[in-house]
Design a protein around this motif. Structure first.
Motif, mmCIF file in Angstrom:
data_model
loop_
_atom_site.group_PDB
_atom_site.id
_atom_site.type_symbol
_atom_site.label_atom_id
_atom_site.label_comp_id
_atom_site.label_asym_id
_atom_site.label_seq_id
_atom_site.Cartn_x
_atom_site.Cartn_y
_atom_site.Cartn_z
ATOM 1 N N LYS A 32 -5.337 -3.580 -14.231
ATOM 2 C CA LYS A 32 -6.480 -4.496 -14.386
ATOM 3 C C LYS A 32 -6.016 -5.851 -14.934
ATOM 4 O O LYS A 32 -6.430 -6.901 -14.436
ATOM 5 C CB LYS A 32 -7.514 -3.854 -15.316
ATOM 6 N N GLN A 42 -4.214 -6.911 -7.464
ATOM 7 C CA GLN A 42 -5.615 -7.072 -7.058
ATOM 8 C C GLN A 42 -5.877 -6.375 -5.729
ATOM 9 O O GLN A 42 -6.912 -5.740 -5.543
ATOM 10 C CB GLN A 42 -5.996 -8.551 -6.961
ATOM 11 N N ASP A 46 -8.605 -3.526 -4.884
ATOM 12 C CA ASP A 46 -9.550 -3.685 -3.779
ATOM 13 C C ASP A 46 -9.495 -2.521 -2.798
ATOM 14 O O ASP A 46 -10.522 -2.093 -2.275
ATOM 15 C CB ASP A 46 -9.287 -4.996 -3.031
ATOM 16 N N THR A 49 -10.688 1.011 -5.096
ATOM 17 C CA THR A 49 -11.925 1.105 -5.880
ATOM 18 C C THR A 49 -13.050 0.343 -5.202
ATOM 19 O O THR A 49 -12.813 -0.469 -4.307
ATOM 20 C CB THR A 49 -11.741 0.537 -7.309
ATOM 21 N N THR A 50 -14.255 0.588 -5.656
ATOM 22 C CA THR A 50 -15.417 -0.125 -5.136
ATOM 23 C C THR A 50 -15.706 -1.367 -5.966
ATOM 24 O O THR A 50 -15.899 -2.451 -5.432
ATOM 25 C CB THR A 50 -16.661 0.799 -5.156
ATOM 26 N N ASN A 51 -15.723 -1.197 -7.296
ATOM 27 C CA ASN A 51 -16.080 -2.300 -8.184
ATOM 28 C C ASN A 51 -14.944 -2.776 -9.081
ATOM 29 O O ASN A 51 -15.115 -3.724 -9.833
ATOM 30 C CB ASN A 51 -17.262 -1.895 -9.074
ATOM 31 N N GLY A 52 -13.812 -2.098 -9.061
ATOM 32 C CA GLY A 52 -12.667 -2.505 -9.862
ATOM 33 C C GLY A 52 -12.793 -2.233 -11.344
ATOM 34 O O GLY A 52 -12.102 -2.849 -12.151
ATOM 35 N N THR A 53 -13.655 -1.289 -11.717
ATOM 36 C CA THR A 53 -13.800 -0.958 -13.133
ATOM 37 C C THR A 53 -12.611 -0.114 -13.597
ATOM 38 O O THR A 53 -11.923 0.503 -12.779
ATOM 39 C CB THR A 53 -15.094 -0.174 -13.391
ATOM 40 N N GLU A 56 -12.945 3.444 -12.452
ATOM 41 C CA GLU A 56 -12.586 3.644 -11.049
ATOM 42 C C GLU A 56 -11.075 3.577 -10.853
ATOM 43 O O GLU A 56 -10.517 4.332 -10.055
ATOM 44 C CB GLU A 56 -13.233 2.586 -10.162
#
Length: 69
Positions: A32, A42, A46, A49-53, A56
């Motif tokens: 992250k 990054q 992408d 994950t869906t939201n990059g939390t 996730e």
């Protein structure tokens, strides 16, 4: 007791499990943080994950490192 039973026992392996979970959290935080300045990290976020939390990312790391059957 056989080795197989000990390997599957959550009590026998609790420290190994905790170490593994801690390592996954640290790697997720690293990914992250690096993604802020690095396109490769990054892109991994992408793609996985869906939201990059962080949750996730940890889940994706767990899935990504599981042995395939």
């Amino acid at each position: 007791m056989t080795d197989t039973v000990e390997e599957d026992c959550p009590v026998c392996n609790s420290s190994d499990s905790a170490k593994e979970q801690f390592a996954t959290v640290k790697v997720a935080e690293h990914i992250k943080e690096k993604a802020r300045h690095d396109e490769t990290h990054q892109n991994w976020i992408d793609e996985h994950t869906t939201n990059g939390t962080l949750a996730e990312i940890r889940e994706a790391l767990t899935e990504h490192t599981r042995p395939r059957r």
